[in-house]
Design an enzyme around this catalytic site. Structure first.
Site, PDB file in Angstrom:
ATOM      1  N   ILE A 116       0.882  -1.172   0.000  1.00 53.38           N
ATOM      2  CA  ILE A 116       0.000   0.000   0.000  1.00 53.38           C
ATOM      3  C   ILE A 116       0.921   1.224   0.000  1.00 53.38           C
ATOM      4  O   ILE A 116       1.917   1.268   0.722  1.00 53.38           O
ATOM      5  CB  ILE A 116      -0.932   0.005   1.241  1.00 53.38           C
ATOM      6  CG1 ILE A 116      -1.871   1.230   1.238  1.00 53.38           C
ATOM      7  CG2 ILE A 116      -0.175  -0.078   2.550  1.00 53.38           C
ATOM      8  CD1 ILE A 116      -2.940   1.188   2.354  1.00 53.38           C
ATOM      9  N   SER A 117       0.605   2.209  -0.820  1.00 51.81           N
ATOM     10  CA  SER A 117       1.441   3.418  -0.874  1.00 51.81           C
ATOM     11  C   SER A 117       1.381   4.137   0.470  1.00 51.81           C
ATOM     12  O   SER A 117       0.384   4.059   1.192  1.00 51.81           O
ATOM     13  CB  SER A 117       0.937   4.352  -1.970  1.00 51.81           C
ATOM     14  OG  SER A 117       0.906   3.697  -3.214  1.00 51.81           O
ATOM     15  N   THR A 118       2.440   4.870   0.811  1.00 50.55           N
ATOM     16  CA  THR A 118       2.455   5.575   2.098  1.00 50.55           C
ATOM     17  C   THR A 118       1.408   6.696   2.073  1.00 50.55           C
ATOM     18  O   THR A 118       1.114   7.254   1.010  1.00 50.55           O
ATOM     19  CB  THR A 118       3.823   6.231   2.364  1.00 50.55           C
ATOM     20  OG1 THR A 118       4.026   7.284   1.412  1.00 50.55           O
ATOM     21  CG2 THR A 118       4.957   5.233   2.276  1.00 50.55           C
TER      22      THR A 118
END
Ligand code: SAH
Length: 237
Positions: free
Chosen positions: A85-87
Site C-alpha cells: 500500500i502506498s504511504t
C-alpha cells in the site's frame, strides 16, 4: 490489536458496523487526526485532500496484524502478492497534484494499480467517477469488496494490464499511476483530456514522480520528487 473490528457484547449491528470503520485505539479517528497533523508537517497543504484523508479509514485496507501501523505517515505496508500500500504521504502528494491542475479537482479519474484500493478510495471521495485498473485479480477483488463495504458506488474496476489504460471510458481529467513504469506509456497520455493531468512514477533503479499536463497543443512534463514504487509489470495475473 484488532478488538476494534467487532464490538463484543454489543447487540446493535448498526453500531457494530459504524465501529468497524471508526475503530478504536491505534485505528481510531484520533490516530487518523495525528496522521493528518504529520502530513501537514511534511508539507501537505491542500485542505480538501487532508479532509478526505481524515475520513477514509486506512486500517480497513490493511491486514489485521499490521493495522496498528496504518496511520504512520511514511509506512508502505505489504498487501500480499509482493505489493505494498502506498504511504499516506505519497498518496497525499499525488492526490494534491491532480487536484491542483489548472482546471481544478478532476471529475473523471483513471487509476493504474488498484492494489488494496486506498488511493482509489481517496480519489473516489474527490472525483465523480474513478476507473481503476489492476493486473492481479485477487487484489482487485479484495479492493472491490473493501470499497463496497465502505459504500463507494462511483468506482469501476478493470482487471487488465494498465500499460494500455482504459480507453473505452476515456478521456480522463486525471490519471494516477501507482506503480513505476520504465517510460511514460503513450497509450496513457493519449487518454488524457485537454486540461488533464497525469501523475506517475517513472524509472527502474532510480524513480522520479512525473507530472504531465495536456494542453491544447502539447504535453508539458516536469519532475517533482524522487520516489520508490513497485514496478509496473506487463500482462495480467
Ligand atoms: N495504490 C495502491 C498501490 C499498490 S502497489 C495501494 O496503495 O494499495 C501497485 C499496484 O500496481 C500493485 O497492486 C500491482 O499489482 C499493480 N500493477 C503493477 N503493474 C500493473 C499493470 N501493468 N497494470 C495494472 N496494475 C499493475
Amino acid at each position: 490489536m484488532d478488538g476494534n473490528l467487532t464490538m463484543a457484547g454489543d447487540s446493535n449491528s448498526g453500531k457494530r458496523s459504524a465501529a468497524r470503520f471508526s475503530g478504536s485505539g491505534m485505528t481510531s479517528d484520533r490516530t487518523r487526526t495525528r496522521m493528518i497533523d504529520a502530513l501537514r508537517q511534511r508539507g501537505v497543504k491542500n485542505e480538501k485532500v487532508l479532509s478526505v484523508m481524515a475520513e477514509v479509514p486506512r486500517h480497513v485496507f490493511i491486514e489485521e496484524a499490521l493495522r496498528e501501523r496504518a496511520y504512520e505517515p511514511d509506512k508502505a505496508l505489504p498487501i500480499g502478492f509482493g505489493q505494498t500500500i502506498s504511504t499516506p504521504e505519497i498518496v497525499a502528494i499525488m492526490t494534491e497534484l491532480v487536484c491542483e491542475r489548472p482546471l481544478g479537482v478532476p471529475k473523471k479519474v483513471l487509476e493504474i494499480g488498484t492494489g488494496c484500493g486506498y488511493q482509489t478510495a481517496i480519489l473516489g471521495k474527490l472525483a465523480k467517477d474513478v476507473y481503476t485498473v489492476e493486473r492481479i485479480a485477487p487484489l482487485m477483488d479484495k479492493a472491490r469488496r473493501t470499497l463496497r463495504d465502505l459504500r463507494y458506488y462511483n468506482v469501476i474496476f478493470k482487471h487488465a494490464d494498465g500499460h494500455f489504460g482504459y480507453a473505452d471510458a476515456g478521456p480522463y481529467d486525471a490519471i494516477v499511476m501507482t506503480a513505476a513504469a520504465s517510460h511514460v506509456p503513450q497509450e496513457l497520455t493519449a487518454q488524457l483530456a485537454v486540461g488533464g493531468r497525469m501523475v506517475l512514477p517513472v524509472g527502474v533503479d532510480q524513480q522520479q514522480l512525473f507530472v504531465i499536463d495536456r494542453t491544447e497543443n502539447e504535453f508539458l512534463q516536469r519532475v517533482v520528487h524522487d520516489v520508490r514504487f513497485v514496478p509496473l509489470v506487463p500482462g495480467i495475473a
